[in-house]
Design an enzyme around this catalytic site. Structure first.
Site, PDB file in Angstrom:
ATOM      1  N   ARG A   1       6.795  -9.745  -5.463  1.00 45.57           N
ATOM      2  CA  ARG A   1       6.142  -9.505  -4.178  1.00 45.57           C
ATOM      3  C   ARG A   1       5.582 -10.792  -3.595  1.00 45.57           C
ATOM      4  O   ARG A   1       4.523 -10.778  -2.973  1.00 45.57           O
ATOM      5  CB  ARG A   1       5.021  -8.470  -4.312  1.00 45.57           C
ATOM      6  CG  ARG A   1       5.478  -7.091  -4.783  1.00 45.57           C
ATOM      7  CD  ARG A   1       6.155  -6.325  -3.659  1.00 45.57           C
ATOM      8  NE  ARG A   1       6.464  -4.976  -4.075  1.00 45.57           N
ATOM      9  CZ  ARG A   1       5.790  -3.895  -3.666  1.00 45.57           C
ATOM     10  NH1 ARG A   1       4.796  -4.010  -2.838  1.00 45.57           N
ATOM     11  NH2 ARG A   1       6.152  -2.706  -4.079  1.00 45.57           N
TER      12      ARG A   1
ATOM     13  N   ARG B   1       1.886  -8.733   2.109  1.00 49.58           N
ATOM     14  CA  ARG B   1       0.631  -8.610   2.867  1.00 49.58           C
ATOM     15  C   ARG B   1      -0.486  -9.552   2.488  1.00 49.58           C
ATOM     16  O   ARG B   1      -1.427  -9.727   3.258  1.00 49.58           O
ATOM     17  CB  ARG B   1       0.106  -7.163   2.764  1.00 49.58           C
ATOM     18  CG  ARG B   1       0.921  -6.193   3.585  1.00 49.58           C
ATOM     19  CD  ARG B   1       0.718  -4.789   3.107  1.00 49.58           C
ATOM     20  NE  ARG B   1       1.205  -4.690   1.745  1.00 49.58           N
ATOM     21  CZ  ARG B   1       1.171  -3.573   1.014  1.00 49.58           C
ATOM     22  NH1 ARG B   1       0.643  -2.479   1.514  1.00 49.58           N
ATOM     23  NH2 ARG B   1       1.636  -3.562  -0.211  1.00 49.58           N
TER      24      ARG B   1
ATOM     25  N   ARG C   1       4.037  -8.288  10.710  1.00 48.66           N
ATOM     26  CA  ARG C   1       3.987  -6.838  10.519  1.00 48.66           C
ATOM     27  C   ARG C   1       3.189  -6.121  11.600  1.00 48.66           C
ATOM     28  O   ARG C   1       3.351  -4.923  11.804  1.00 48.66           O
ATOM     29  CB  ARG C   1       3.411  -6.512   9.133  1.00 48.66           C
ATOM     30  CG  ARG C   1       4.432  -6.523   8.019  1.00 48.66           C
ATOM     31  CD  ARG C   1       5.270  -5.247   8.000  1.00 48.66           C
ATOM     32  NE  ARG C   1       4.510  -4.117   7.456  1.00 48.66           N
ATOM     33  CZ  ARG C   1       4.026  -3.117   8.146  1.00 48.66           C
ATOM     34  NH1 ARG C   1       4.200  -3.073   9.456  1.00 48.66           N
ATOM     35  NH2 ARG C   1       3.373  -2.154   7.558  1.00 48.66           N
TER      36      ARG C   1
ATOM     37  N   ASP D   1      13.613  -3.734  -0.079  1.00 52.58           N
ATOM     38  CA  ASP D   1      12.847  -2.802  -0.917  1.00 52.58           C
ATOM     39  C   ASP D   1      13.805  -1.996  -1.782  1.00 52.58           C
ATOM     40  O   ASP D   1      14.958  -1.783  -1.400  1.00 52.58           O
ATOM     41  CB  ASP D   1      12.003  -1.844  -0.070  1.00 52.58           C
ATOM     42  CG  ASP D   1      10.924  -1.187  -0.928  1.00 52.58           C
ATOM     43  OD1 ASP D   1       9.918  -1.846  -1.204  1.00 52.58           O
ATOM     44  OD2 ASP D   1      11.109  -0.020  -1.338  1.00 52.58           O
TER      45      ASP D   1
ATOM     46  N   TYR E   1      11.276   8.627  -7.308  1.00 49.12           N
ATOM     47  CA  TYR E   1      10.925   8.796  -5.887  1.00 49.12           C
ATOM     48  C   TYR E   1      11.730   9.923  -5.256  1.00 49.12           C
ATOM     49  O   TYR E   1      11.220  10.710  -4.458  1.00 49.12           O
ATOM     50  CB  TYR E   1      11.145   7.488  -5.127  1.00 49.12           C
ATOM     51  CG  TYR E   1      10.084   6.454  -5.433  1.00 49.12           C
ATOM     52  CD1 TYR E   1       8.805   6.572  -4.887  1.00 49.12           C
ATOM     53  CD2 TYR E   1      10.324   5.397  -6.284  1.00 49.12           C
ATOM     54  CE1 TYR E   1       7.815   5.649  -5.181  1.00 49.12           C
ATOM     55  CE2 TYR E   1       9.343   4.462  -6.585  1.00 49.12           C
ATOM     56  CZ  TYR E   1       8.089   4.598  -6.027  1.00 49.12           C
ATOM     57  OH  TYR E   1       7.103   3.693  -6.319  1.00 49.12           O
TER      58      TYR E   1
HETATM   59  O1  CP3 Z   1       9.139  -9.341  -4.442  1.00 46.19           O
HETATM   60  C1  CP3 Z   1       9.406  -9.576  -3.249  1.00 46.19           C
HETATM   61  O2  CP3 Z   1       8.770 -10.372  -2.544  1.00 46.19           O
HETATM   62  C2  CP3 Z   1      10.625  -8.901  -2.666  1.00 46.19           C
HETATM   63  C3  CP3 Z   1      10.330  -7.730  -1.910  1.00 46.19           C
HETATM   64  C4  CP3 Z   1      10.003  -6.431  -2.626  1.00 46.19           C
HETATM   65  C5  CP3 Z   1       9.280  -5.400  -1.974  1.00 46.19           C
HETATM   66  N1  CP3 Z   1       9.292  -4.315  -2.779  1.00 46.19           N
HETATM   67  C6  CP3 Z   1       8.698  -5.511  -0.636  1.00 46.19           C
HETATM   68  C7  CP3 Z   1       7.679  -4.530  -0.207  1.00 46.19           C
HETATM   69  C8  CP3 Z   1      10.365  -5.960  -3.882  1.00 46.19           C
HETATM   70  C9  CP3 Z   1      11.091  -6.670  -5.023  1.00 46.19           C
HETATM   71  C10 CP3 Z   1       9.919  -4.611  -3.956  1.00 46.19           C
HETATM   72  C11 CP3 Z   1      10.162  -3.764  -5.132  1.00 46.19           C
HETATM   73  C12 CP3 Z   1       9.591  -2.419  -5.163  1.00 46.19           C
HETATM   74  N2  CP3 Z   1       9.383  -1.545  -4.126  1.00 46.19           N
HETATM   75  C13 CP3 Z   1       9.216  -1.747  -6.360  1.00 46.19           C
HETATM   76  C14 CP3 Z   1       9.395  -2.282  -7.761  1.00 46.19           C
HETATM   77  C15 CP3 Z   1       8.385  -3.298  -8.107  1.00 46.19           C
HETATM   78  C16 CP3 Z   1       6.979  -2.776  -8.163  1.00 46.19           C
HETATM   79  O3  CP3 Z   1       6.184  -3.232  -7.346  1.00 46.19           O
HETATM   80  O4  CP3 Z   1       6.712  -1.944  -9.037  1.00 46.19           O
HETATM   81  C17 CP3 Z   1       8.729  -0.484  -6.004  1.00 46.19           C
HETATM   82  C18 CP3 Z   1       8.219   0.580  -6.950  1.00 46.19           C
HETATM   83  C19 CP3 Z   1       8.854  -0.361  -4.585  1.00 46.19           C
HETATM   84  C20 CP3 Z   1       8.535   0.826  -3.757  1.00 46.19           C
HETATM   85  C21 CP3 Z   1       7.514   0.520  -2.744  1.00 46.19           C
HETATM   86  N3  CP3 Z   1       7.707  -0.266  -1.623  1.00 46.19           N
HETATM   87  C22 CP3 Z   1       6.199   1.011  -2.728  1.00 46.19           C
HETATM   88  C23 CP3 Z   1       5.576   1.891  -3.783  1.00 46.19           C
HETATM   89  C24 CP3 Z   1       5.622   0.511  -1.559  1.00 46.19           C
HETATM   90  C25 CP3 Z   1       4.281   0.876  -0.999  1.00 46.19           C
HETATM   91  C26 CP3 Z   1       3.183   0.348  -1.786  1.00 46.19           C
HETATM   92  C27 CP3 Z   1       2.885  -1.004  -1.336  1.00 46.19           C
HETATM   93  O5  CP3 Z   1       2.846  -1.923  -2.156  1.00 46.19           O
HETATM   94  O6  CP3 Z   1       2.652  -1.116  -0.132  1.00 46.19           O
HETATM   95  C28 CP3 Z   1       6.566  -0.333  -0.909  1.00 46.19           C
HETATM   96  C29 CP3 Z   1       6.373  -1.124   0.315  1.00 46.19           C
HETATM   97  C30 CP3 Z   1       6.648  -2.590   0.247  1.00 46.19           C
HETATM   98  N4  CP3 Z   1       7.708  -3.156  -0.391  1.00 46.19           N
HETATM   99  C31 CP3 Z   1       5.878  -3.621   0.870  1.00 46.19           C
HETATM  100  C32 CP3 Z   1       6.535  -4.829   0.598  1.00 46.19           C
HETATM  101  C33 CP3 Z   1       6.158  -6.208   1.070  1.00 46.19           C
HETATM  102  C34 CP3 Z   1       4.639  -3.415   1.725  1.00 46.19           C
HETATM  103  C35 CP3 Z   1       5.109  -2.984   3.068  1.00 46.19           C
HETATM  104  C36 CP3 Z   1       4.153  -3.302   4.193  1.00 46.19           C
HETATM  105  O7  CP3 Z   1       4.264  -4.401   4.750  1.00 46.19           O
HETATM  106  O8  CP3 Z   1       3.373  -2.423   4.571  1.00 46.19           O
END
Ligand code: CP3
Length: 339
Positions: free
Chosen positions: A24, A28, A37, A73, A150
């Site tokens: 990540r 944010r 965003r 994602d 999910y």
């Molecule tokens: O690592 C990186 O920078 C690459 C981008 C990336 C995102 N999600 C961007 C994201 C990666 C590799 C992921 C993986 C991901 N997504 C996982 C596996 C890794 C982990 O964190 O356990 C999972 C379970 C998800 C599913 C997901 N996506 C959730 C549960 C959420 C909401 C919770 C949260 O953290 O906001 C997301 C949204 C998400 N994915 C955001 C980002 C930057 C936030 C979105 C926003 O800008 O509001």
């Protein structure tokens, strides 16, 4: 010129400095991301290679990182098989029409990944490589079991009770779903490898909710099935809470393994042997004072040794993380001197 540090570390070569990137790393906690965003939704960022590429660059412009990870994602695969995903503010992802029965499962499709929005990830990698051919970029996908969580639960959960109910009551349907997800995930990872990713990470975030027996029965074969479709780039396996499965991780067939902070990386090395490990700082440690961060980073680097290690967090960086903590972590990797 020699290959980038992360490429060499993934090959198990001794490197002059341990490479660092973190999960990540775009998101944010960065003001530039929040600004973008405020104008564009998260899903729209994931649907445009130009925007996704811009976001992929944000942490590279700010910190001395050794790799990019494509901005996307894991849940894009859920859309590709036929269920809409929404991100509700403060609630995380929601799938309004979850899959709970054999009949529901029949409504899903097996897409050609190049004809869906999954294509955006490989297009982003190609675009990135055009402007920064010197900077390695990683691809990724969610693991079949985590995506199944999910798809069945319809969102995040503490217990994923609906998922386990389907596993126990209708294992055949659960297996069909895992097979479908594994094939799509494998093709998606392979497309990113072909687009030029130097490695592809498979995120099985939720597999840690399973007993070792169930992990072997459901999570493991689906990872093997997905990874069997990937060639030409090393694969990195990641599971949160993988301590109970450390001694079985090699069965996945992955080339490298993510380790979270609950496991001493020296212990992981002893269990897993001489393979590339990635991790494993607690993301919450980034809120500590810089000296404490440096101490923790150096401890991990000393325990992991000069080969087969990629420095990372044990899970994604939290949105409220102070930039100064991220800077201290990265500087500590650069300043580390081997004894
Ligand atoms: O690592 C990186 O920078 C690459 C981008 C990336 C995102 N999600 C961007 C994201 C990666 C590799 C992921 C993986 C991901 N997504 C996982 C596996 C890794 C982990 O964190 O356990 C999972 C379970 C998800 C599913 C997901 N996506 C959730 C549960 C959420 C909401 C919770 C949260 O953290 O906001 C997301 C949204 C998400 N994915 C955001 C980002 C930057 C936030 C979105 C926003 O800008 O509001």
């Amino acid at each position: 010129m020699s290959d980038p540090l992360i490429v060499r570390a993934l090959r198990g070569e001794e490197v002059e400095r341990t490479p660092v990137w973190f999960m990540r790393q775009a998101g944010r906690y960065m003001a530039v991301y929040r600004e973008l965003r405020s104008r564009v939704s998260f899903l729209d960022l994931c649907r445009s290679a130009e925007l996704a590429c811009e976001v992929t660059f944000q942490p590279l412009d700010a910190f001395r990182l050794d790799a990019a990870i494509v901005f996307s994602d894991i849940l894009t695969v859920i859309e590709a098989v036929g269920r809409e995903v929404e991100f509700e503010k403060g609630k995380g992802p929601v799938i309004h029409d979850p899959v709970r029965s054999a009949a529901d499962a029949k409504s899903l499709r097996r897409p050609d990944v190049s004809e869906t929005t999954l294509r955006v990830a490989s297009d982003t990698i190609r675009l990135f490589r055009q402007s920064r051919p010197d900077m390695p970029i990683l691809g990724f996908a969610g693991a079949p079991f985590t995506l199944l969580c999910y798809l069945i639960q319809g969102g995040g959960s503490k217990s994923f009770d609906e998922v386990k109910k389907l596993l126990w009551t209708d294992p055949q349907t659960a297996q069909q779903l895992l097979d479908l997800l594994a094939d799509v995930v494998g093709d998606h990872m392979q497309a990113q490898a072909e687009a030029g990713a130097v490695g592809v990470q498979i995120f099985d975030t939720w597999a840690g909710i399973l007993s070792p027996e169930d992990w072997e029965r459901f999570a493991l074969p689906s990872i093997q099935r997905a990874l069997a479709r990937v060639s030409g780039a090393p694969t990195i396996h990641y599971t949160r809470d993988n301590a109970p499965f450390l001694d079985r991780l090699h069965k996945t067939g992955a080339d490298a393994f993510g380790i979270d902070w609950r496991v001493d990386i020296g212990h992981a090395r002893a269990v897993l042997g001489d393979v590339p490990l990635q991790g494993n700082m607690d993301p919450v440690a980034l809120y500590a004072p810089p000296d404490e961060i440096t101490r923790r980073v150096h401890r991990i680097l000393d325990a992991a040794g000069p080969r087969n290690h990629i420095f990372n967090l044990g899970h994604g960086v939290l949105p409220t993380t102070p930039i100064s903590g991220v800077e201290a972590m990265i500087e500590a990797v650069h300043s580390h001197r081997r004894a």
